[in-house]
Design a protein around this motif. Structure first.
Motif, PDB file in Angstrom:
ATOM      1  N   THR A 103       0.845  -1.190   0.000  1.00  0.00           N
ATOM      2  CA  THR A 103       0.000   0.000   0.000  1.00  0.00           C
ATOM      3  C   THR A 103       0.889   1.252   0.000  1.00  0.00           C
ATOM      4  N   LEU A 104       0.279   2.377  -0.358  1.00  0.00           N
ATOM      5  CA  LEU A 104       1.010   3.657  -0.375  1.00  0.00           C
ATOM      6  C   LEU A 104       1.606   3.940   1.001  1.00  0.00           C
ATOM      7  N   ASP A 105       0.826   3.731   2.041  1.00  0.00           N
ATOM      8  CA  ASP A 105       1.328   4.014   3.393  1.00  0.00           C
ATOM      9  C   ASP A 105       2.542   3.146   3.714  1.00  0.00           C
ATOM     10  N   GLU A 106       2.445   1.844   3.389  1.00  0.00           N
ATOM     11  CA  GLU A 106       3.585   0.941   3.675  1.00  0.00           C
ATOM     12  C   GLU A 106       4.809   1.398   2.886  1.00  0.00           C
ATOM     13  N   PHE A 107       4.582   1.738   1.621  1.00  0.00           N
ATOM     14  CA  PHE A 107       5.686   2.139   0.728  1.00  0.00           C
ATOM     15  C   PHE A 107       6.380   3.388   1.272  1.00  0.00           C
ATOM     16  N   ILE A 108       5.576   4.358   1.686  1.00  0.00           N
ATOM     17  CA  ILE A 108       6.132   5.626   2.195  1.00  0.00           C
ATOM     18  C   ILE A 108       6.982   5.361   3.435  1.00  0.00           C
ATOM     19  N   ILE A 109       6.459   4.521   4.318  1.00  0.00           N
ATOM     20  CA  ILE A 109       7.201   4.227   5.552  1.00  0.00           C
ATOM     21  C   ILE A 109       8.473   3.439   5.231  1.00  0.00           C
ATOM     22  N   ASP A 110       8.342   2.437   4.326  1.00  0.00           N
ATOM     23  CA  ASP A 110       9.546   1.664   3.938  1.00  0.00           C
ATOM     24  C   ASP A 110      10.605   2.601   3.374  1.00  0.00           C
ATOM     25  N   ARG A 111      10.162   3.506   2.478  1.00  0.00           N
ATOM     26  CA  ARG A 111      11.132   4.384   1.807  1.00  0.00           C
ATOM     27  C   ARG A 111      11.699   5.428   2.758  1.00  0.00           C
ATOM     28  N   GLN A 112      10.977   5.689   3.838  1.00  0.00           N
ATOM     29  CA  GLN A 112      11.453   6.716   4.776  1.00  0.00           C
ATOM     30  C   GLN A 112      12.816   6.296   5.315  1.00  0.00           C
ATOM     31  N   ASP A 113      12.978   4.973   5.442  1.00  0.00           N
ATOM     32  CA  ASP A 113      14.258   4.457   5.976  1.00  0.00           C
ATOM     33  C   ASP A 113      15.419   4.804   5.047  1.00  0.00           C
ATOM     34  N   ASP A 114      15.083   5.119   3.744  1.00  0.00           N
ATOM     35  CA  ASP A 114      16.157   5.505   2.803  1.00  0.00           C
ATOM     36  C   ASP A 114      16.754   6.849   3.200  1.00  0.00           C
ATOM     37  N   PHE A 115      15.975   7.609   3.995  1.00  0.00           N
ATOM     38  CA  PHE A 115      16.455   8.954   4.357  1.00  0.00           C
ATOM     39  C   PHE A 115      16.815   8.926   5.839  1.00  0.00           C
ATOM     40  N   PRO A 116      18.088   8.696   6.142  1.00  0.00           N
ATOM     41  CA  PRO A 116      18.475   8.509   7.548  1.00  0.00           C
ATOM     42  C   PRO A 116      18.020   9.649   8.463  1.00  0.00           C
ATOM     43  N   SER A 121      -9.437   4.339 -13.564  1.00  0.00           N
ATOM     44  CA  SER A 121      -9.146   4.014 -12.154  1.00  0.00           C
ATOM     45  C   SER A 121      -8.423   5.243 -11.625  1.00  0.00           C
ATOM     46  N   SER A 122      -8.367   5.388 -10.305  1.00  0.00           N
ATOM     47  CA  SER A 122      -7.654   6.543  -9.742  1.00  0.00           C
ATOM     48  C   SER A 122      -6.242   6.124  -9.389  1.00  0.00           C
ATOM     49  N   MET A 123      -5.279   6.939  -9.816  1.00  0.00           N
ATOM     50  CA  MET A 123      -3.873   6.615  -9.562  1.00  0.00           C
ATOM     51  C   MET A 123      -3.203   7.792  -8.884  1.00  0.00           C
ATOM     52  N   LEU A 124      -2.270   7.483  -7.977  1.00  0.00           N
ATOM     53  CA  LEU A 124      -1.416   8.511  -7.378  1.00  0.00           C
ATOM     54  C   LEU A 124       0.016   8.208  -7.799  1.00  0.00           C
ATOM     55  N   VAL A 125       0.680   9.185  -8.418  1.00  0.00           N
ATOM     56  CA  VAL A 125       2.054   9.015  -8.894  1.00  0.00           C
ATOM     57  C   VAL A 125       2.886  10.097  -8.224  1.00  0.00           C
ATOM     58  N   ASP A 158      -7.479   0.809  -4.926  1.00  0.00           N
ATOM     59  CA  ASP A 158      -8.377  -0.355  -4.920  1.00  0.00           C
ATOM     60  C   ASP A 158      -9.558   0.040  -4.027  1.00  0.00           C
ATOM     61  N   PRO A 159     -10.674   0.458  -4.639  1.00  0.00           N
ATOM     62  CA  PRO A 159     -11.790   0.956  -3.822  1.00  0.00           C
ATOM     63  C   PRO A 159     -12.339  -0.091  -2.853  1.00  0.00           C
ATOM     64  N   SER A 160     -12.117  -1.371  -3.184  1.00  0.00           N
ATOM     65  CA  SER A 160     -12.694  -2.408  -2.302  1.00  0.00           C
ATOM     66  C   SER A 160     -11.993  -2.434  -0.949  1.00  0.00           C
ATOM     67  N   ILE A 161     -10.740  -1.954  -0.902  1.00  0.00           N
ATOM     68  CA  ILE A 161     -10.058  -1.903   0.405  1.00  0.00           C
ATOM     69  C   ILE A 161      -9.692  -0.460   0.761  1.00  0.00           C
ATOM     70  N   GLY A 162      -9.991   0.496  -0.172  1.00  0.00           N
ATOM     71  CA  GLY A 162      -9.754   1.918   0.133  1.00  0.00           C
ATOM     72  C   GLY A 162      -8.277   2.239   0.261  1.00  0.00           C
ATOM     73  N   GLU A 163      -7.435   1.494  -0.451  1.00  0.00           N
ATOM     74  CA  GLU A 163      -5.987   1.738  -0.379  1.00  0.00           C
ATOM     75  C   GLU A 163      -5.401   1.979  -1.768  1.00  0.00           C
ATOM     76  N   PHE A 164      -4.440   2.908  -1.847  1.00  0.00           N
ATOM     77  CA  PHE A 164      -3.630   3.032  -3.066  1.00  0.00           C
ATOM     78  C   PHE A 164      -2.582   1.923  -3.000  1.00  0.00           C
ATOM     79  N   CYS A 165      -2.533   1.065  -4.038  1.00  0.00           N
ATOM     80  CA  CYS A 165      -1.596  -0.061  -4.034  1.00  0.00           C
ATOM     81  C   CYS A 165      -0.560   0.120  -5.134  1.00  0.00           C
TER      82      CYS A 165
END
Ligand code: P6P
Length: 326
Positions: free
Chosen positions: A6-19, A169-173, A186-193
């Protein structure tokens, strides 16, 4: 159950790239994702609920505000004010920037410039529309109100930028300067994947996107370029909605042109919240963006709503246009 990021997981994972990341930018990006879901819901109901009619009032562009414009503007402002990560917002829908004064936001490290719903004249004809956003570190001291100086920064100073496309479909880039990633709602789970990891655009393309109604009002070099595209049997695709045209060309290769014309000396598109954020995305995907003479992200802004000529997409195509203009 397929594993999705999900977008949230991705953002948090990538946050670790920025010490040194403190999580503020991550929270800001998640607030944008949240507001986008609300706008998605209303855009998808537009045909059903009486919110597609023109709102009546006019914005600084002298354009009639469609109700969804105003709705989207308010949703993003409310979500970002509540999130407290930005100390101010510049919006296409607001003549002046907003400097937040609440205790949390005034400490915000960032400012955001946005077009909350670009292409809104397409709403009542059911054509894809989009949100475009650009994020900067504030220049002024935390704890003070945002000033114009915080917003008039060149595109090279952006810390993040992106768009939301409300289409089939709705996309966030978005990008934070380490590549471009696309997420599909994915509207069925309300998450950007995560659906388009590490997006790259080709150096060349067959698609050119311009309102050719402006052909005779454009520079001779642009006319030459358009004539050449036709001789080479390239494909003309122009939806009249920047985010949709930009996104298609990013994926398939191509160039979008909005030149300055004898009617619009500085072109139509806005530097701060249309050209710079998409230029950041384009460059991070291997593409290019310029006003025909200067790299878009190096243009020094002097006004919040200033316009600029805009050529964006596949590098070789933008290079060719620049060559014909020089
Ligand atoms: P024209 C929509 O108003 C917009 O800002 C962009 O989304 C779109 O690409 C362009 O203007 C369309 O302008 O002059 O071709 O109608």
């Amino acid at each position: 159950m397929i594993a999705v990021t999900t977008l949230d997981e991705f953002i948090i994972d990538r946050q670790d790239d920025f010490p040194f990341a403190t999580g503020d930018l991550s929270r800001l990006l998640r607030d944008i994702g949240f507001a986008s879901k609300i706008v998605h819901r209303e855009v998808n109901m537009a045909g059903l609920v009486d919110i597609t009619g023109a709102y009546g009032s006019e914005n600084i562009q002298g354009e009639e505000q469609q109700k969804l414009d105003v709705f989207a503007d308010e949703v993003f402002i409310k979500a970002l004010r509540h999130g407290g990560e930005v100390c101010g917002i510049a919006s296409e829908e607001k003549d002046d920037f907003i400097a937040f004064e609440n205790e949390k936001s005034i400490q915000g490290k960032y400012v955001l410039a946005m077009d909350p719903l670009d292409g809104s004249s397409n709403i009542d004809v059911n054509v894809s529309i989009g949100t475009i956003f650009s994020i900067y570190r504030r220049k002024t001291e935390a704890g003070t109100k945002a000033t114009m100086e915080d917003f008039l920064q060149p595109g090279t100073e952006q810390v993040a930028a992106g768009y939301v496309l409300y289409g089939s479909s709705s996309m966030l880039v978005y990008t934070t300067g380490s590549g471009v990633n696309g997420f599909t709602l994915d509207p069925s789970i309300g998450e950007f994947c995560l659906s388009h990891p590490d997006m790259k655009t080709s150096n060349d393309g067959k698609i050119f996107s311009m309102n050719e109604g402006n052909y005779h009002l454009s520079h001779k070099g642009i006319q030459t370029y358009l004539d050449k595209c036709k001789l080479e049997e390239k494909t003309a695709r122009y939806i009249g909605s920047l985010v949709a045209d930009f996104h298609r060309n990013l994926i398939k290769g191509g160039v979008y042109l909005y030149p300055s014309t004898s009617k619009a000396r500085n072109g139509k598109l806005r530097l701060l919240y249309e050209c710079n954020p998409l230029a950041f995305i384009a460059e991070q995907a291997g593409g290019k963006a310029s006003d025909g003479y200067t790299r878009t992200m190096e243009i020094e802004p002097t006004e919040l709503h200033q316009r600029c000529a805009y050529y964006v997409g596949s590098k070789n195509m933008v290079d060719e246009i620049e060559g014909l203009l020089k």
